[in-house]
Design a protein around this motif. Structure first.
Motif, short mmCIF file in Angstrom:
data_model
loop_
_atom_site.label_atom_id
_atom_site.label_comp_id
_atom_site.label_asym_id
_atom_site.label_seq_id
_atom_site.Cartn_x
_atom_site.Cartn_y
_atom_site.Cartn_z
N GLU A 195 58.93 34.14 57.08
CA GLU A 195 60.18 34.67 57.62
C GLU A 195 60.16 36.20 57.62
N ARG A 196 59.63 36.77 56.52
CA ARG A 196 59.55 38.22 56.46
C ARG A 196 58.61 38.77 57.53
N LEU A 197 57.49 38.09 57.73
CA LEU A 197 56.54 38.53 58.77
C LEU A 197 57.17 38.45 60.16
N GLU A 198 57.91 37.38 60.40
CA GLU A 198 58.56 37.23 61.70
C GLU A 198 59.61 38.32 61.90
N GLN A 199 60.34 38.64 60.83
CA GLN A 199 61.32 39.71 60.91
C GLN A 199 60.65 41.05 61.19
N MET A 200 59.52 41.29 60.52
CA MET A 200 58.78 42.53 60.75
C MET A 200 58.23 42.58 62.17
N ARG A 201 57.82 41.42 62.71
CA ARG A 201 57.33 41.40 64.09
C ARG A 201 58.44 41.79 65.06
N ARG A 202 59.62 41.23 64.83
CA ARG A 202 60.74 41.56 65.71
C ARG A 202 61.11 43.03 65.59
N GLU A 203 61.09 43.54 64.35
CA GLU A 203 61.40 44.96 64.16
C GLU A 203 60.36 45.85 64.83
N PHE A 204 59.08 45.41 64.76
CA PHE A 204 58.02 46.20 65.41
C PHE A 204 58.25 46.29 66.91
N VAL A 205 58.58 45.14 67.53
CA VAL A 205 58.84 45.15 68.97
C VAL A 205 60.02 46.04 69.30
N ALA A 206 61.10 45.92 68.47
CA ALA A 206 62.29 46.74 68.73
C ALA A 206 61.98 48.21 68.55
N ASN A 207 61.26 48.55 67.48
CA ASN A 207 60.94 49.95 67.22
C ASN A 207 60.00 50.52 68.27
N ALA A 208 59.00 49.73 68.67
CA ALA A 208 58.08 50.20 69.70
C ALA A 208 58.83 50.45 70.99
N SER A 209 59.75 49.54 71.33
CA SER A 209 60.54 49.72 72.54
C SER A 209 61.39 50.98 72.45
N HIS A 210 61.96 51.20 71.26
CA HIS A 210 62.79 52.40 71.08
C HIS A 210 61.95 53.67 71.20
N GLU A 211 60.78 53.67 70.55
CA GLU A 211 59.92 54.86 70.58
C GLU A 211 59.44 55.16 71.99
N LEU A 212 59.27 54.13 72.80
CA LEU A 212 58.83 54.35 74.19
C LEU A 212 60.01 54.73 75.07
#
Length: 601
Positions: A369-386
């Motif tokens: 669950e933590r890994l899945e949450q981190m994956r979602r945060e990574f996608v969100a953060n990457a989208s934000h940074e771009l």
């Protein structure tokens, strides 16, 4: 009265033989009777056809009556059939026998007029075949009527009259009756022979079976060593040998069952997932060690107790109950303390699909669950940074294209901002690709002996300008000499820049960044400590993830991509070293990494 196998077999033989003989005899008698009658009818038809032309001559006056009557008398004698010649009105004008006796009286056939229904079809040119009781005879007869035509061929020419041939059925069926009589005697003889054979075969089969019964009773008492004598090569002998093989197989199967039970116990004990089994009556049957740890109860304590009282979570109780009620595999998740658990409950079914109980497999999915949450945060953060630099670039570019900004200084400022955001995007993509290659093991670097002290000093000099801009001082507290390490100078420089940049960015103005290095246990340990905001303890395990943000206070306002620490960890792994962090909120953070010295490689 109780019948044994001997009497049952003998009775069966007799019944089968009797039924077979009676069935075949009846069918044969019926077939023979039908065949004889049909053959007789065809014989009469053939005789009528042969008589057709002569009869036509008689009806037209070309044939003498005396000679024709003699011909009919001869035909009557040889075929056993009464022959009538009928004109077109249905009147019998000539008969092979003049007189007849029926219904208790004597009367003459000649001059008798037949009913129109009797003559309609034959006078229409059709050959008629009849069988049954006739009012003009005292017994059932076969009657064949053949039309007489001017051409002598039925179906052609003018119909002049008809020939009727009447043969008693009694004479036709006499042969079949005699054959059936012989068949009855044959059936009686077969019954006697079958009785003798049945006695012999029944005793041959039942005697060894009684011996097998005694042996089976011994096996039911647990004596699998009992064997019987296997004599002969027939089915009974094969059955005896199969019985002995069964005894051997059962003995081996019992041993194998004990072995399989031991294997199953070992498998359940070694499983990292918890296994819980309950029965239909509500008793807990099995807990493996992993389930004992999860539920906080041992199998010895819980065995035989009501599973609804043992299981600590209501969601798991409901899953078990629904599985027992529906007989279906069900899955679900629930919280067990600080752990997130997934459960799969399957019914235990009989061959008739009746539910005997249920078994559940419990798995800790907290990390997933933590890994899945981190994956979602990574996608969100990457989208934000771009998205952020792209928004700036688009806004400035639209303003320039539409001519909104005319002042040369502002236009230059807009161009510089577009350039900075483009460079920021370029760094982000480059860092992402670099991190991906590092994590995928696709980076090949040349490892050579290095003077880590020199690399640290050179990197600190590069970062001095950025530190002064934020009123931060960099203090290097290095020993006079350090052993050489095995590494790649470019990658180690990249590692130091990331750590120093973090320390400068998150330090308060007027603060100090301290760089230390020392030899420990045939390794060189280097640390970079700041006096900044620090990192809360609960966030320390996750700061190495891509784009991980502790909170808004940790979100930098500079040009970072959020990938630095992830890249730093991969660089250290590339050098077969270790990196770790120590931090106190409000007091500062220290990053330390270790590298192997040349003499340990």
């Amino acid at each position: 009265m109780r019948w044994g196998l001997f009497h049952k077999l003998m009775f069966t033989y007799l019944v089968v033989v009797l039924i077979t003989v009676v069935t075949l005899g009846g069918a044969f008698y019926q077939l023979l009777t039908t065949y004889t009658i049909n053959a007789k009818q065809e014989e009469l038809v053939e005789e009528g056809l042969q008589l057709n032309q002569v009869t036509a001559g008689f009806l037209t006056g070309m044939t003498d009556k005396r000679s024709f009557s003699s011909l009919l008398a001869v035909l009557d004698r040889f075929t056993g059939a009464r022959v009538w010649v009928v004109d077109k009105t249905g009147l019998i004008i000539l008969a092979s026998q003049e007189m007849g006796f029926a219904r208790g009286r004597l009367y003459s056939f000649r001059g008798l007029r037949l009913d129109p229904e009797e003559t309609r079809q034959v006078l229409a040119g059709n050959i008629v075949r009849l069988r049954g009781q006739s009012p003009r005879f005292n017994e059932p007869v076969l009657t064949v009527a053949v039309p007489v035509t001017t051409t002598g061929e039925p179906g052609t020419g003018e119909v002049l009259g008809a020939i009727f041939l009447n043969a008693p059925i009694t004479g036709v069926t006499a042969t079949a009756a005699r054959l059936f009589h012989y068949l009855v005697w044959a059936a009686l003889l077969a019954g006697v022979i079958s009785t003798l054979l049945g006695v012999y075969l029944s005793r041959t089969i039942s005697r060894p079976l009684r011996e097998m019964r005694q042996a089976a009773l011994a096996m039911s008492g647990g004596d699998y060593r009992t064997r019987i004598r296997a004599e002969g090569s027939d089915e009974v002998g094969e059955l005896a040998r199969a019985f002995n093989d069964l005894a051997n197989g059962l003995e081996q199967s019992m041993e194998a069952l004990h072995e399989e039970k031991g294997k199953l116990d070992s498998m359940l004990s070694s499983m990292s997932e918890g296994v819980v089994a309950v029965d239909r009556e509500g008793k807990l049957m099995r807990l493996n060690p992993a389930a004992e740890n999860l539920l906080g109860v041992s199998e010895a304590q819980a065995s035989g107790l009501d599973w609804r009282e043992v299981l600590p979570v209501r969601e798991l109780v409901d899953l078990f109950q629904e599985t027992l009620d529906k007989g279906q595999i069900l899955t679900g998740t629930f919280e067990l303390g600080a752990q997130k658990m997934a459960a799969s409950v399957s019914p235990i079914l009989t061959v008739q699909r009746e539910v005997l109980g249920a078994v559940a497999v419990l798995k800790d999915i907290s990390q997933a669950e933590r890994l899945e949450q981190m994956r979602r945060e990574f996608v969100a953060n990457a989208s934000h940074e771009l998205r952020t630099p792209l928004t700036v670039i688009r806004g400035y570019n639209d303003a320039l294209l539409e001519g909104v900004v005319t002042d040369p200084e502002k236009r230059k400022s807009y161009h510089l901002s577009i350039r900075e955001e483009t460079m920021r995007l370029e760094r982000l993509v480059r860092n992402l690709l670099d991190l991906s290659r590092l994590q995928g093991g696709k980076v090949e670097v040349e490892m050579v002996p290095l003077d880590l002290k020199g690399v640290i000093e050179a990197t600190a000099t590069k970062m001095a300008g950025a530190a002064r801009a934020r009123e931060i001082s960099i203090d290097m507290r290095l020993p006079d000499t350090l052993p050489q390490v095995i590494g790649n100078e470019d990658r180690l420089t990249q590692l130091l820049i990331i750590l120093l940049d973090n320390a400068v960015q998150f330090s308060h103005p007027g603060g100090e960044v301290v760089i230390r290095a020392e030899e420990k246990q045939e390794e060189v340990w280097a640390s970079i400590a700041d006096q900044g905001v620090g990192i809360p303890t609960e966030h320390l395990p996750f700061i190495w993830e891509r784009f991980y943000k502790v909170d808004k206070a940790r979100t930098r306002s500079g040009t970072g991509t959020g990938l630095g620490l992830a890249i730093a960890r991969e660089i250290v792994k590339l050098h077969q070293g270790n990196i770790w962090v120590e931090s106190q909120p409000g007091k500062g953070t220290t990053f330390t990494f270790s590298l192997k010295t040349v003499k340990t490689v």
